[in-house]
Structures are given as structure tokens and as C-alpha cells.
Design a protein around this motif. Sequence first.
Motif, PDB file in Angstrom:
ATOM      1  N   SER A  68     -11.574 -14.048   8.169  1.00 25.24           N
ATOM      2  CA  SER A  68     -12.399 -13.039   7.495  1.00 25.24           C
ATOM      3  C   SER A  68     -13.435 -13.716   6.602  1.00 25.24           C
TER       4      SER A  68
ATOM      5  N   GLN B  59     -16.469 -16.148   0.710  1.00 27.83           N
ATOM      6  CA  GLN B  59     -16.508 -14.730   0.382  1.00 27.83           C
ATOM      7  C   GLN B  59     -16.051 -13.949   1.606  1.00 27.83           C
ATOM      8  N   ALA B  60     -15.035 -13.113   1.421  1.00 29.51           N
ATOM      9  CA  ALA B  60     -14.539 -12.316   2.543  1.00 29.51           C
ATOM     10  C   ALA B  60     -15.419 -11.085   2.781  1.00 29.51           C
ATOM     11  N   ALA B  61     -16.081 -10.617   1.737  1.00 24.88           N
ATOM     12  CA  ALA B  61     -16.972  -9.461   1.836  1.00 24.88           C
ATOM     13  C   ALA B  61     -18.031  -9.580   0.748  1.00 24.88           C
ATOM     14  N   TRP B  62     -19.152  -8.861   0.875  1.00 25.09           N
ATOM     15  CA  TRP B  62     -20.242  -9.027  -0.092  1.00 25.09           C
ATOM     16  C   TRP B  62     -19.860  -8.510  -1.470  1.00 25.09           C
ATOM     17  N   THR B  63     -18.821  -7.695  -1.537  1.00 23.42           N
ATOM     18  CA  THR B  63     -18.396  -7.143  -2.813  1.00 23.42           C
ATOM     19  C   THR B  63     -17.331  -7.978  -3.508  1.00 23.42           C
ATOM     20  N   THR B  64     -16.846  -9.019  -2.836  1.00 20.93           N
ATOM     21  CA  THR B  64     -15.745  -9.798  -3.413  1.00 20.93           C
ATOM     22  C   THR B  64     -16.231 -11.179  -3.838  1.00 20.93           C
ATOM     23  N   PRO B  65     -15.619 -11.736  -4.872  1.00 18.92           N
ATOM     24  CA  PRO B  65     -15.999 -13.082  -5.302  1.00 18.92           C
ATOM     25  C   PRO B  65     -15.501 -14.129  -4.314  1.00 18.92           C
TER      26      PRO B  65
ATOM     27  N   ARG C  13     -13.505 -17.248  -2.900  1.00 20.14           N
ATOM     28  CA  ARG C  13     -12.159 -17.776  -3.120  1.00 20.14           C
ATOM     29  C   ARG C  13     -12.074 -19.139  -2.442  1.00 20.14           C
TER      30      ARG C  13
END
Length: 121
Positions: A27, A100-106, A108
Motif C-alpha cells: 500500500s 505514505q500509504a495515502a495522501w491523508t496519512t503521514p 511511516r
Amino acid sequence: QVQLVESGGGLVQPGGSLRLSCAASGSIFRLNTMGWYRQAPGKQRELVATITSVGSTYYTDSVKGRFTISRDNAKKTVYLQMNSLKPEDTAVYYCNAAVQAAWTTPAREYWGQGTQVTVSS
């Protein structure tokens, strides 16, 4: 989930070369900075080199002029070309990536499982 899979380690004579690869899968919305670390027996893990998403690089002093880090964003892969290898380069080399797994997540941090590099005659 994100997986980092390294390849390319092995046994090489002093002065020889090896190329490590690390492919990211899973992801992934964006791969930010990627890098290589190493850990020799009895020593702490140390940073070897990093490369940002736009290609800016950093090298620890002991590998400058001998190692080259690069990446292929389309393949989600980072490479470490190691030339003029020395016995003190012997270590387990680990791939590291900020993902970043999605544009809304920081972003990791993820680690690969490590690949052994042994420089010996």
C-alpha cells in the motif's frame, strides 16, 4: 502494509563491487526518502546513504567516492552500487523507506530484512 525486499548481497574480494537492490511493494501512495543502513557484528546500525524522492543524496564519509545510491521511482526500487569494497564494509545492509500509504496519512518508516555483504580474500 508495505514490504521492502533486498537483494544483491554476497561475498566479494577487497577492491571488488556489489550492487544492492531494494524493491518496495504494498500500500504505497508516495515513497519519500529511501536509504541504506548497515550493521557490523558488535556495532550499532549506521546510516550509509539516503536519496530523496527528487534525487538529492547523502553519504556517510567512509563511503563517499566509492558508493552510489540511486532510485527508480517507477519500479519503487532503490539501489546501492558499492565499488572499491573494503573488509570494513562487511555488514548486514538494511533498506529503509519513508512511505505514505495515502495522501491523508503521514509517512511511516519501514525496514527490509537485511542482506549480508562480506568483503574478504
